[in-house]
Write a protein that holds these residues in place. Sequence first.
Motif, mmCIF file in Angstrom:
data_model
loop_
_atom_site.group_PDB
_atom_site.id
_atom_site.type_symbol
_atom_site.label_atom_id
_atom_site.label_comp_id
_atom_site.label_asym_id
_atom_site.label_seq_id
_atom_site.Cartn_x
_atom_site.Cartn_y
_atom_site.Cartn_z
ATOM 1 N N TYR A 138 47.309 -7.728 35.100
ATOM 2 C CA TYR A 138 46.198 -8.468 34.514
ATOM 3 C C TYR A 138 46.108 -9.900 35.050
ATOM 4 O O TYR A 138 45.380 -10.722 34.496
ATOM 5 N N LYS A 193 37.396 -17.977 33.959
ATOM 6 C CA LYS A 193 36.697 -17.048 33.068
ATOM 7 C C LYS A 193 37.351 -17.237 31.712
ATOM 8 O O LYS A 193 38.468 -16.776 31.483
ATOM 9 N N ILE A 234 41.459 -9.280 28.160
ATOM 10 C CA ILE A 234 42.230 -9.074 29.386
ATOM 11 C C ILE A 234 42.278 -7.633 29.891
ATOM 12 O O ILE A 234 42.538 -7.385 31.062
ATOM 13 N N PRO A 275 40.305 -4.262 30.803
ATOM 14 C CA PRO A 275 38.938 -3.779 31.033
ATOM 15 C C PRO A 275 38.521 -2.629 30.131
ATOM 16 O O PRO A 275 37.380 -2.604 29.635
ATOM 17 N N GLY A 322 37.765 -8.515 29.517
ATOM 18 C CA GLY A 322 38.414 -7.621 30.463
ATOM 19 C C GLY A 322 38.859 -8.278 31.748
ATOM 20 O O GLY A 322 39.591 -7.672 32.539
ATOM 21 N N LYS A 323 38.449 -9.518 31.975
ATOM 22 C CA LYS A 323 38.848 -10.205 33.213
ATOM 23 C C LYS A 323 39.086 -11.701 33.012
ATOM 24 O O LYS A 323 39.045 -12.479 33.967
ATOM 25 N N ASN A 330 40.870 -15.279 32.605
ATOM 26 C CA ASN A 330 42.074 -15.912 33.172
ATOM 27 C C ASN A 330 42.372 -17.273 32.541
ATOM 28 O O ASN A 330 43.359 -17.916 32.872
#
Length: 332
Positions: free
Chosen positions: A163, A205, A251, A253, A267-268, A270
Amino acid sequence: MKNVLEQIKEKAKALRKTIVLCEGEDKRVVKAAADATAEGIAKIILLGNEAEIKKANPDVDLTGVTVIDPLTSPDLPRYNARLCELRASKGMTPDQAEKLLKDGTYFGAMMLKEGEVDGLVSGACHSTANTLRPGLQIIKTAPGVSSVSSFNLMICPPQGNQYCPDGLVVFADCGLNPTYTSEGLADCAIATAKSAKEIAGIEPKVAMLSFSTKGSAKHDNVTLVAEAARIAKEKAPDIMLDGELQFDAAIVPSVAALKAPGSEVAGKANVFIFPDLQAGNIGYKIAERLGGFMAVGPICQGFAKPLNDLSRGCKSEDIVAAVAITALQTQL
């Protein structure tokens, strides 16, 4: 780990900023001053009595390091008058200012305020309050920022993490503010996104974390986070940010597809903004101890000029890293 920190140092070298280290009485700080200078990370001003520093650190080569003694500096009268001016509303007298300026962190903060250095690092042998107090009194918060906050760079373990494609993530606030208003949390998110881009070199993000995803639970704590997300989007529409999100929705997807379909962050993510200090502090220590991440920080943000506090348990290499990060913060 090494690659991320080395990249930060390389970027700092190109800037050639001047950073003041306020605690020449600490051997770790003296060693860091020498190392940061030798590596070309920044120009270093070290505060303290030069003869005493050299006597206590005979094996440290301080070539290229400028040592200034706050007790004998010719700038003391000017700083005294300026500090009285800055704190006039609080009734600051010359005698009170003189006493404060004997403290290296106050002296360093005046150097920073007057533009004679680009950033300040302190706290190796003094409390967080001792560093933040002159910061808040003299440097103050940046325009439009309601409160100072902090972030941690969470660097992936050597084996990597599915991840964590960038090699690191950013957590905030894990070390400074116990509680936030929605506006304060929004400011923390915006500042952390900027820090992630400039210092960590990632495209942020941002997930505003909660125990609820998109209204799945109802509580005042959830409302606070959702409102913070709304304010942040309004103040900084260019930042990719969403909330409120649970950590798994932020974190993973497959979880994001179920809980937050259509989200550009879920889901993405950071960059992770925790709702309060309890959650943030617990979260980063879990990632560090159970997940094998290296935590760099907490790093202050939101001041009008770069000012950072060290952990009293820090090593000299941690101070060098803080110097490099402080130099990069001049670009924010």
